[in-house]
Design a protein around this motif. Structure first.
Motif, PDB file in Angstrom:
ATOM      1  N   ARG A 255      55.119  56.314  30.245  1.00  0.00           N
ATOM      2  CA  ARG A 255      54.199  57.145  31.021  1.00  0.00           C
ATOM      3  C   ARG A 255      52.817  56.912  30.426  1.00  0.00           C
ATOM      4  N   MET A 256      51.796  56.698  31.256  1.00  0.00           N
ATOM      5  CA  MET A 256      50.458  56.375  30.768  1.00  0.00           C
ATOM      6  C   MET A 256      49.482  57.504  31.075  1.00  0.00           C
ATOM      7  N   LYS A 257      48.503  57.647  30.201  1.00  0.00           N
ATOM      8  CA  LYS A 257      47.439  58.614  30.438  1.00  0.00           C
ATOM      9  C   LYS A 257      46.447  58.063  31.462  1.00  0.00           C
ATOM     10  N   LYS A 258      45.729  58.976  32.077  1.00  0.00           N
ATOM     11  CA  LYS A 258      44.687  58.573  33.036  1.00  0.00           C
ATOM     12  C   LYS A 258      43.355  58.455  32.300  1.00  0.00           C
ATOM     13  N   ALA A 273      38.446  33.642  44.355  1.00  0.00           N
ATOM     14  CA  ALA A 273      39.189  34.508  43.435  1.00  0.00           C
ATOM     15  C   ALA A 273      38.219  35.426  42.702  1.00  0.00           C
ATOM     16  N   VAL A 274      38.481  36.719  42.776  1.00  0.00           N
ATOM     17  CA  VAL A 274      37.613  37.715  42.145  1.00  0.00           C
ATOM     18  C   VAL A 274      38.464  38.595  41.233  1.00  0.00           C
ATOM     19  N   THR A 275      38.000  38.812  40.022  1.00  0.00           N
ATOM     20  CA  THR A 275      38.705  39.701  39.091  1.00  0.00           C
ATOM     21  C   THR A 275      37.816  40.882  38.729  1.00  0.00           C
ATOM     22  N   LYS A 276      38.427  42.026  38.619  1.00  0.00           N
ATOM     23  CA  LYS A 276      37.718  43.232  38.224  1.00  0.00           C
ATOM     24  C   LYS A 276      38.534  43.985  37.182  1.00  0.00           C
ATOM     25  N   GLU A 277      37.826  44.610  36.260  1.00  0.00           N
ATOM     26  CA  GLU A 277      38.497  45.442  35.270  1.00  0.00           C
ATOM     27  C   GLU A 277      38.277  46.909  35.632  1.00  0.00           C
ATOM     28  N   LEU A 278      39.388  47.595  35.907  1.00  0.00           N
ATOM     29  CA  LEU A 278      39.332  48.971  36.381  1.00  0.00           C
ATOM     30  C   LEU A 278      40.262  49.850  35.550  1.00  0.00           C
ATOM     31  N   ASP A 279      39.883  51.119  35.368  1.00  0.00           N
ATOM     32  CA  ASP A 279      40.794  52.043  34.704  1.00  0.00           C
ATOM     33  C   ASP A 279      41.761  52.623  35.735  1.00  0.00           C
ATOM     34  N   VAL A 280      42.673  53.465  35.286  1.00  0.00           N
ATOM     35  CA  VAL A 280      43.706  53.994  36.169  1.00  0.00           C
ATOM     36  C   VAL A 280      43.114  54.803  37.318  1.00  0.00           C
ATOM     37  N   GLN A 281      42.085  55.602  37.024  1.00  0.00           N
ATOM     38  CA  GLN A 281      41.463  56.415  38.070  1.00  0.00           C
ATOM     39  C   GLN A 281      40.857  55.530  39.152  1.00  0.00           C
ATOM     40  N   ALA A 282      40.189  54.445  38.734  1.00  0.00           N
ATOM     41  CA  ALA A 282      39.578  53.534  39.708  1.00  0.00           C
ATOM     42  C   ALA A 282      40.642  52.785  40.512  1.00  0.00           C
ATOM     43  N   LEU A 283      41.728  52.385  39.842  1.00  0.00           N
ATOM     44  CA  LEU A 283      42.822  51.713  40.544  1.00  0.00           C
ATOM     45  C   LEU A 283      43.455  52.649  41.573  1.00  0.00           C
ATOM     46  N   LEU A 309      46.778  43.430  31.419  1.00  0.00           N
ATOM     47  CA  LEU A 309      46.270  44.299  30.356  1.00  0.00           C
ATOM     48  C   LEU A 309      46.003  43.464  29.119  1.00  0.00           C
ATOM     49  N   ASN A 310      44.833  43.673  28.508  1.00  0.00           N
ATOM     50  CA  ASN A 310      44.481  42.971  27.283  1.00  0.00           C
ATOM     51  C   ASN A 310      44.945  43.797  26.087  1.00  0.00           C
ATOM     52  N   LEU A 311      45.921  43.256  25.330  1.00  0.00           N
ATOM     53  CA  LEU A 311      46.482  43.989  24.202  1.00  0.00           C
ATOM     54  C   LEU A 311      45.687  43.825  22.913  1.00  0.00           C
ATOM     55  N   ALA A 312      44.693  42.946  22.910  1.00  0.00           N
ATOM     56  CA  ALA A 312      43.950  42.666  21.681  1.00  0.00           C
ATOM     57  C   ALA A 312      43.074  43.848  21.290  1.00  0.00           C
ATOM     58  N   GLU A 313      42.953  44.038  19.982  1.00  0.00           N
ATOM     59  CA  GLU A 313      42.030  45.040  19.464  1.00  0.00           C
ATOM     60  C   GLU A 313      40.610  44.479  19.498  1.00  0.00           C
ATOM     61  N   THR A 314      39.631  45.305  19.177  1.00  0.00           N
ATOM     62  CA  THR A 314      38.236  44.880  19.165  1.00  0.00           C
ATOM     63  C   THR A 314      38.031  43.697  18.219  1.00  0.00           C
ATOM     64  N   ALA A 345      51.163  60.756  38.780  1.00  0.00           N
ATOM     65  CA  ALA A 345      51.384  60.200  37.445  1.00  0.00           C
ATOM     66  C   ALA A 345      51.477  58.687  37.563  1.00  0.00           C
ATOM     67  N   VAL A 346      51.374  58.015  36.415  1.00  0.00           N
ATOM     68  CA  VAL A 346      51.458  56.557  36.421  1.00  0.00           C
ATOM     69  C   VAL A 346      52.355  56.096  35.267  1.00  0.00           C
ATOM     70  N   PHE A 347      53.221  55.132  35.571  1.00  0.00           N
ATOM     71  CA  PHE A 347      54.142  54.541  34.603  1.00  0.00           C
ATOM     72  C   PHE A 347      53.828  53.066  34.453  1.00  0.00           C
ATOM     73  N   LEU A 348      54.103  52.518  33.275  1.00  0.00           N
ATOM     74  CA  LEU A 348      53.820  51.106  33.003  1.00  0.00           C
ATOM     75  C   LEU A 348      55.072  50.402  32.501  1.00  0.00           C
ATOM     76  N   THR A 349      55.261  49.164  32.946  1.00  0.00           N
ATOM     77  CA  THR A 349      56.304  48.300  32.412  1.00  0.00           C
ATOM     78  C   THR A 349      55.814  46.862  32.451  1.00  0.00           C
ATOM     79  N   THR A 350      56.316  46.045  31.540  1.00  0.00           N
ATOM     80  CA  THR A 350      55.989  44.621  31.542  1.00  0.00           C
ATOM     81  C   THR A 350      56.982  43.829  32.389  1.00  0.00           C
ATOM     82  N   ALA A 351      58.050  44.485  32.839  1.00  0.00           N
ATOM     83  CA  ALA A 351      59.024  43.827  33.719  1.00  0.00           C
ATOM     84  C   ALA A 351      58.562  44.011  35.162  1.00  0.00           C
ATOM     85  N   THR A 352      57.729  43.111  35.634  1.00  0.00           N
ATOM     86  CA  THR A 352      57.092  43.270  36.944  1.00  0.00           C
ATOM     87  C   THR A 352      58.063  43.115  38.108  1.00  0.00           C
TER      88      THR A 352
END
Length: 503
Positions: A255-258, A273-283, A309-314, A345-352
């Motif tokens: 379960r993911m936070k908003k 091809a266009v890519t955008k980075e959006l948070d959950v509220q924007a999505l 999703l980019n898993l890398a830290e700063t 609510a929003v749920f996340l999985t890597t098994a698409t």
């Protein structure tokens, strides 16, 4: 976060077991003690004494201590136990700093899992709970934010990892977490700073929850306990948890936070091809708000969105992975005419490849740890030992888990019957909502038939009774998936506060 609120529920495993007709708990535990080879397990983990009452007898007494007021206990009545070894012996044992209760817990968990014949899908589940505690003489208590009430409370927070599968739930590991707010200090130093308890205290003070979860999962895997999935609620929906699943080849269903976590979405606009980075509220506003789809057999709606999703830290190299976000819309309740703007609510999985129904079925297995926490606090002596020694707290959380493990094994060997079987299918296991829904229809037909036979006596009250029963069952399903209005709005309030703090 575990919530100790009144909820639609079926009888607890402990009460089912202890109240069974003709069941003598002392006899059952005596048999279990032999069947599970507890004496050998104690020897393997180094539980021993140089003099006095043998350690196996002391641990046996500690296991049964919380049930000494039960009439079914004859061998170990309160007077008989105290006369045999005295309560000081019990407290001296749980106050020992050198005993590694985690290792004993691990072996008991492994024996419990071995008792399962057809576990089916297996998932690691992680969650925490707060035991409210007071008193300046109690070491290691601190202030924790309770997400169920929206306020801070003093107490002890315990992080737990468990295994949820078709045949039951097994607590695998636990760790105390001490926050940096209003934490009380130890009243006396440990006798040996290298002892198991001293090391646990250092971890509780300095460790973070993601670090604790990572250590617990790795310990379980190293012990040969395997799972396919990792489940957690929104308070653990972080990049650290997802990175852990990547490292351990587990499939996350979280379960993911908003919050402001960004996801990359790709689309073709006018042939480019266009890519955008959006948070959950924007999505939500862009892809979900007007595109809800029904879930077959359920009253709520959902929409799946595949993003990256980019898993890398700063300052680390980018590490983009594909994830599926499942947006789920909560139900209209008695207090509102339409679904509110925050009631999703929003749920996340890597098994698409997982469908929306499959994601919710898997996530529903997380409910088993909620049931465990409730049972542990009400019936299994969770942090109830009357001792102010930090070692006793460590002993308590693991003794509670071992008691639960023995009850699960007993259920496997004794066989579940009547309402106990129903509880295991619906509450303890909660393997999937679709199965539970079908099962409820069977029981509904039985209950309805029984009430119809009383129609001449009850009249219109029969229909009212069935409506009430239906409402309670629907409430239970919503609680399992955390889609009840109260939970959704508490999450929305928490997210808003986080955004304000972050500016």
């Amino acid at each position: 976060m575990n919530r100790d609120t009144k909820m639609a529920e079926l009888p607890a495993l402990t009460l089912d077991f202890l109240n069974a007709k003709g069941l003598l708990i002392d006899n059952v535990f005596a048999n279990l003690w032999k069947e599970t080879g507890m004496k050998t397990l104690l020897s393997r983990v180094g539980f021993n004494k140089r003099s006095g009452t043998p350690m196996p007898e002391v641990i046996y007494g500690l296991m049964l201590w919380i049930w000494l007021k039960k009439d079914s206990i004859g061998m170990f009545s309160r007077e008989g136990l105290q006369g045999a070894m005295g309560k000081d012996v019990l407290y001296d044992t749980i106050n020992r700093e050198d005993l590694n209760w985690r290792n004993l817990h691990r072996l008991a968990s492994a024996r419990t899992i071995q008792s399962f014949k057809a576990p089916g899908k297996k998932a690691f589940v992680v969650d925490d709970t707060i035991a409210q505690r007071f008193g300046k003489k109690m070491p290691s208590i601190s202030s924790h934010f309770d997400h169920t009430t929206g306020r801070h409370m003093m107490g002890q927070q315990v992080l737990t990892l468990g295994l949820s599968c078709d045949e039951g739930f097994v607590p695998l590991d636990s760790e105390l977490f001490i926050s940096q707010t209003k934490a009380t200090e130890l009243h006396q130093s440990f006798k040996d700073g290298r002892s198991a308890v001293a090391k646990r205290y250092k971890t509780a003070q300095q460790g973070t929850k993601p670090e604790m979860v990572k250590s617990m999962v790795n310990r379980a895997l190293n012990a040969g306990i395997v799972a396919d999935y990792l489940l957690a609620d929104a308070w653990f929906g972080t990049k650290a948890m997802i990175r852990l699943t990547q490292e351990t080849a587990l499939v996350p269903v979280l379960r993911m936070k908003k919050n402001k976590m960004n996801y990359r979405m790709s689309a073709i606009v006018r042939g480019n091809a266009v890519t955008k980075e959006l948070d959950v509220q924007a999505l939500y506003k862009r892809c979900v708000r007007k595109a809800w789809q029904p879930i077959y057999g359920q009253k709520y709606q959902a929409k799946a969105v595949d993003v990256e999703l980019n898993l890398a830290e700063t300052k680390e190299p980018e590490q983009w992975i594909k994830v599926r976000l499942l947006f789920v819309r909560g139900n209209v309740d008695d207090t509102q005419q339409t679904t509110g703007k925050h009631d999703w609510a929003v749920f996340l999985t890597t098994a698409t490849a997982l469908s929306g129904t499959e994601i919710l079925e898997l996530y529903s297995m997380r409910w088993a740890i909620e049931v465990y926490f409730k049972e542990a606090k009400q019936h299994l002596g969770f942090l109830k030992e009357q001792s102010n020694h930090y070692a006793a707290y460590i002993a308590s959380i693991h003794l509670t888990a071992i008691r639960f493990c023995l009850l699960v094994i007993a259920k496997q060997t004794q066989g579940a019957e009547s309402i106990a079987g129903v509880r295991q299918a619906l509450c303890s296991n909660s393997t999937d909502i679709s199965y539970a829904s079908k099962l409820w229809q069977v029981f509904r037909a039985v209950i309805s038939g029984a009430l119809d036979s009383l129609k001449s006596v009850m009249g219109d009250a029969v229909a009212i009774a069935m409506d009430v029963i239906d409402a309670h069952i629907e409430c239970w399903f919503l609680q399992v998936l955390q889609l009840d209005t109260r939970t959704l709005r508490l999450e929305a309030l928490e997210t808003r506060n986080e955004r304000l703090l972050c500016g």
